[in-house]
Scaffold this motif. Sequence first.
Motif, mmCIF file in Angstrom:
data_model
loop_
_atom_site.group_PDB
_atom_site.id
_atom_site.type_symbol
_atom_site.label_atom_id
_atom_site.label_comp_id
_atom_site.label_asym_id
_atom_site.label_seq_id
_atom_site.Cartn_x
_atom_site.Cartn_y
_atom_site.Cartn_z
ATOM 1 N N PRO A 1 -3.237 0.478 -0.682
ATOM 2 C CA PRO A 1 -3.239 -0.056 -2.042
ATOM 3 C C PRO A 1 -4.595 -0.687 -2.363
ATOM 4 O O PRO A 1 -5.393 -0.942 -1.452
ATOM 5 C CB PRO A 1 -2.141 -1.121 -2.001
ATOM 6 N N ASP B 1 -3.464 -1.870 -8.061
ATOM 7 C CA ASP B 1 -2.025 -1.577 -7.938
ATOM 8 C C ASP B 1 -1.167 -2.822 -8.117
ATOM 9 O O ASP B 1 0.064 -2.742 -8.090
ATOM 10 C CB ASP B 1 -1.719 -0.985 -6.546
ATOM 11 N N LEU C 1 0.757 2.019 0.495
ATOM 12 C CA LEU C 1 1.438 2.318 -0.760
ATOM 13 C C LEU C 1 1.874 3.777 -0.717
ATOM 14 O O LEU C 1 1.106 4.635 -0.280
ATOM 15 C CB LEU C 1 0.467 2.067 -1.919
ATOM 16 N N GLU D 1 3.308 6.977 -3.036
ATOM 17 C CA GLU D 1 3.266 7.404 -4.431
ATOM 18 C C GLU D 1 4.005 8.720 -4.610
ATOM 19 O O GLU D 1 3.818 9.642 -3.803
ATOM 20 C CB GLU D 1 1.800 7.657 -4.793
ATOM 21 N N LEU E 1 5.176 4.579 -8.407
ATOM 22 C CA LEU E 1 5.309 3.881 -7.129
ATOM 23 C C LEU E 1 6.590 4.311 -6.403
ATOM 24 O O LEU E 1 7.689 4.228 -6.954
ATOM 25 C CB LEU E 1 5.346 2.380 -7.418
#
Length: 167
Positions: free
Chosen positions: A14, A18, A53, A55, A61
């Motif tokens: 991230p 974000d 993170l 995606e 997200l």
Amino acid sequence: MSGEGLESVTFRRPTEADYEAISRVVDDWWGGRQLDHLLPRLWLQHFTGTSWLAEAADGRLAGFLIGFLSPDKPDVAYCHLVAANPNLRRHGLGRALYERFFDDARAGGRTVVSAITWPANRTSIAFHLALGFEVQAGTGSQNLYGTPARAGYDFDREDRAILVRRL
Ligand SMILES: CC(C)(COP(=O)(O)OP(=O)(O)OC[C@H]1O[C@@H](n2cnc3c(N)ncnc32)[C@H](O)[C@@H]1OP(=O)(O)O)[C@@H](O)C(=O)NCCC(=O)NCCS
């Protein structure tokens, strides 16, 4: 995003950009509990190098893990928060996030990963046990919601189970 598997999910570090997207979902993803105070911006300013993170293909997200290598305990890596989009749960996303964090921890010479969780969060307890964590029992702990936990661990009012996983 409902009904998707993990095939289209990608993982990256991230960045501070974000922050809004992550902080916006915290209360909802934790089942409506007001917990966004657990994620002030500083986590996306100073801990991104050991966080992850996930995606979806459309850029939305899918999940995140915020963690760090303990500055005080050279053998420990600590996971502060981990979550998967409710529409993508039970597809291995939480595990995939943690596996990346385990790799970070090993690369940083750590032998233990620790985390704490609310003992009534049965999903979190089951998830961590499935990933090889143990709940710490012993001095100072008592059975809370069926799990060994420390009463009033934070702020003298928040109960927490302490989770430890050896690498
Ligand atoms: C906990 C959480 C991150 C798990 O994410 P996930 O992507 O659904 O987890 P995974 O699919 O990788 O599950 C791995 C294993 O954990 C266990 N597990 C996960 N969710 C579970 C549940 N609801 N009940 C029982 N076991 C569960 C299972 O053994 C699972 O393997 P299986 O699906 O092959 O049986 C997700 O439920 C979540 O975001 N919860 C809200 C936030 C939270 O409480 N985070 C943890 C405290 S910081």
